[in-house]
Design an enzyme around this catalytic site. Structure first.
Site, PDB file in Angstrom:
ATOM      1  CG  PHE A 113      63.101  20.214 -28.778  1.00  0.00           C
ATOM      2  CD1 PHE A 113      63.789  20.046 -27.586  1.00  0.00           C
ATOM      3  CD2 PHE A 113      61.845  19.647 -28.901  1.00  0.00           C
ATOM      4  CE1 PHE A 113      63.228  19.337 -26.540  1.00  0.00           C
ATOM      5  CE2 PHE A 113      61.279  18.933 -27.856  1.00  0.00           C
ATOM      6  CZ  PHE A 113      61.973  18.777 -26.671  1.00  0.00           C
ATOM      7  CG  ASP A 184      60.672  26.489 -30.152  1.00  0.00           C
ATOM      8  OD1 ASP A 184      60.493  27.062 -29.059  1.00  0.00           O
ATOM      9  OD2 ASP A 184      60.395  25.288 -30.354  1.00  0.00           O
ATOM     10  CE1 TYR A 209      57.677  22.282 -20.979  1.00  0.00           C
ATOM     11  CE2 TYR A 209      55.539  22.756 -21.962  1.00  0.00           C
ATOM     12  CZ  TYR A 209      56.807  22.223 -22.054  1.00  0.00           C
ATOM     13  OH  TYR A 209      57.208  21.624 -23.225  1.00  0.00           O
ATOM     14  CE  LYS A 210      60.925  23.350 -22.280  1.00  0.00           C
ATOM     15  NZ  LYS A 210      61.141  23.256 -23.727  1.00  0.00           N
ATOM     16  NE  ARG A 356      68.588  20.270 -20.275  1.00  0.00           N
ATOM     17  CZ  ARG A 356      67.384  20.484 -20.799  1.00  0.00           C
ATOM     18  NH1 ARG A 356      67.252  21.194 -21.905  1.00  0.00           N
ATOM     19  NH2 ARG A 356      66.305  19.992 -20.230  1.00  0.00           N
TER      20      ARG A 356
HETATM   21  C1  LIG Z   1      60.468  22.157 -24.457  1.00  0.00           C
HETATM   22  C2  LIG Z   1      60.508  22.268 -25.939  1.00  0.00           C
HETATM   23  C3  LIG Z   1      59.481  21.739 -26.736  1.00  0.00           C
HETATM   24  C4  LIG Z   1      58.351  20.952 -26.136  1.00  0.00           C
HETATM   25  O1  LIG Z   1      57.199  20.989 -26.904  1.00  0.00           O
HETATM   26  P1  LIG Z   1      55.814  20.531 -26.250  1.00  0.00           P
HETATM   27  O2  LIG Z   1      54.850  20.523 -27.348  1.00  0.00           O
HETATM   28  O3  LIG Z   1      55.502  21.541 -25.171  1.00  0.00           O
HETATM   29  O4  LIG Z   1      56.030  19.192 -25.630  1.00  0.00           O
HETATM   30  C5  LIG Z   1      59.547  21.948 -28.111  1.00  0.00           C
HETATM   31  N1  LIG Z   1      60.574  22.619 -28.662  1.00  0.00           N
HETATM   32  C6  LIG Z   1      61.585  23.117 -27.925  1.00  0.00           C
HETATM   33  C7  LIG Z   1      62.703  23.860 -28.583  1.00  0.00           C
HETATM   34  C8  LIG Z   1      61.599  22.941 -26.549  1.00  0.00           C
HETATM   35  O5  LIG Z   1      62.609  23.395 -25.824  1.00  0.00           O
END
Ligand SMILES: *Cc1c(COP(=O)(O)O)cnc(C)c1O
Length: 397
Positions: A113, A184, A209-210, A356
């Protein structure tokens, strides 16, 4: 066993829509507004500053962390909630690097990510020039885990393809050469069973939030393994991670245990929403959720394969190698997602060409999957995506 025919009613979902995007933003638990209203009026409104003590606001990040522990297989006292995932990743990664001062390589994969990679690259710039963020293709991760590596930093479930790493095996490889791991769990927690203790993970971070449905911008969390917890020095040494914040000492002295990973004043309203959303897991078991997710995912993949051979599946077929979302490659994927939205089927798009669909059995059922497949098939077969309005890119895709 959860009664999945009832759990859908725990959430507010727009009428006539099939929501397959809980992998980006989970829906709102129905009791959440009432709970927030109470915090606003009875706590902030009535108690004002006293609420930090009397309503338990100051301890809330630890309390919420305790609720997250069982969802990731952590023992009590090893998780704290707060800040954003990007910040928690920085905290975890910098603390892990400090534990391996003679090694300079952060190993991660191409396609991780972007925020994770940007944060790691930013940290490398901040440190001395010898540090390196080394990115390798997924299939070459194992062979690149060498004694040069300080930290292996990976996301368990890939945000685009849904491909899932073997967290336990990769962590073992890292430990075999003396490296540490930062995982992560953004697309894992609340979607698939996670066991950080069994996998011997050193640090883990995730967002809420997911699949945890705590609302836009809800606080993230960090896990630290017991054997590191009392040795690490956080890099972001905020006052609330101090042993005695209200002594207002001039020098920092880390709090005991996971509390040292705190930084500043917690966002009480968001934290309350998270605390409320996590109560769902007192009635829901992640193993049941996962079993149902596998069933629905197989139904979805099989249906799309039969009815829309034009779409190519990029998510692994084998259940143990994926998370809880499914992605298809299609050159006009963005337009297809917009056309689906217009029919109440909500998925999302990740550039350059991935569609997705998140599957969350707490509020998605077999009938939703049938309707989603039928709509995708109609749109693809009849090229209903081919309209200017569906091709215009919005800020959030
Ligand atoms: C959703 C997501 C993020 C988002 O990070 P935020 O700091 O909450 O914006 C980071 N890494 C991964 C792998 C994600 O899926």
């Amino acid at each position: 066993m959860i009664d999945f025919s009832k759990s859908k009613r725990w959430f507010q979902l727009p009428k006539d829509s099939i929501y397959l995007n809980g992998n980006s933003l989970g829906p709102m638990p129905k009791n959440l507004p009432h709970r927030l209203q109470r915090t606003l009026t009875d706590e902030w409104g009535e108690k004002l500053i006293a609420a930090w003590n009397d309503a338990g606001w100051m301890e809330q990040p630890l309390r919420v962390g305790e609720q997250i522990c069982p969802l990731i297989g952590a023992e009590s006292g090893q998780v704290i909630a707060g800040d954003t995932l990007s910040i928690q990743l920085f905290q975890a990664l910098s603390a892990a690097l400090n534990l391996r001062p003679n090694r300079k390589v952060i190993l991660s994969e191409i396609g991780n990510f972007p925020s994770d990679l940007y944060i790691a690259a930013g940290l490398v710039r901040l440190l001395d020039r010898d540090y390196e963020l080394r990115l390798v293709p997924t299939e070459e991760i194992s062979e690149n885990i060498s004694s040069e590596v300080a930290v292996l930093m990976l996301t368990e479930v890939d945000y685009r393809t849904g491909r899932r790493h073997n967290m336990q095996a990769l962590t073992r490889l890292a430990h075999d050469v003396g490296a540490l791991t930062v995982w992560d769990l953004a697309h894992s927690v609340g979607a698939i069973p996670v066991d950080v203790e069994a996998a011997n993970v050193d640090f883990a971070v995730g967002c809420t939030y997911k699949y945890l449905n705590a609302g836009p911008g809800a606080p993230a969390f960090i896990y630290v393994a017991e054997n590191h917890l009392h040795r690490i020095e956080p890099t972001l040494t905020g006052w609330l991670g101090h042993r005695a914040p209200f002594d207002f000492e001039q020098t920092y002295c880390a709090a005991n245990g996971i509390a040292r990973m705190r930084i500043g004043t917690p966002p009480v309203l968001e934290m309350t929403a998270l605390e409320c959303a996590l109560e769902i897991w007192q009635h829901a078991n992640i193993h049941d959720v996962y079993r149902k997710s596998c069933e629905l995912t197989e139904q979805f993949m099989a249906g799309v394969k039969t009815k829309c051979p034009e779409l190519s599946l990029v998510t692994p077929i084998n259940a143990s190698e994926r998370g809880s979302h499914v992605a298809f490659r299609f050159s006009e994927g963005y337009a297809v997602i917009q056309a689906l939205k217009a029919r109440g089927v909500i998925g999302d798009f990740r550039a350059p060409d991935l569609m997705r669909f998140g599957i969350a059995p707490l509020y998605n059922d077999a009938a939703d999957i049938v309707r989603a497949i039928d709509n995708i098939a109609e749109i693809i077969t009849n090229k209903l995506w081919d309209k200017a309005a569906y091709k215009k890119r919005q800020l959030v895709t």
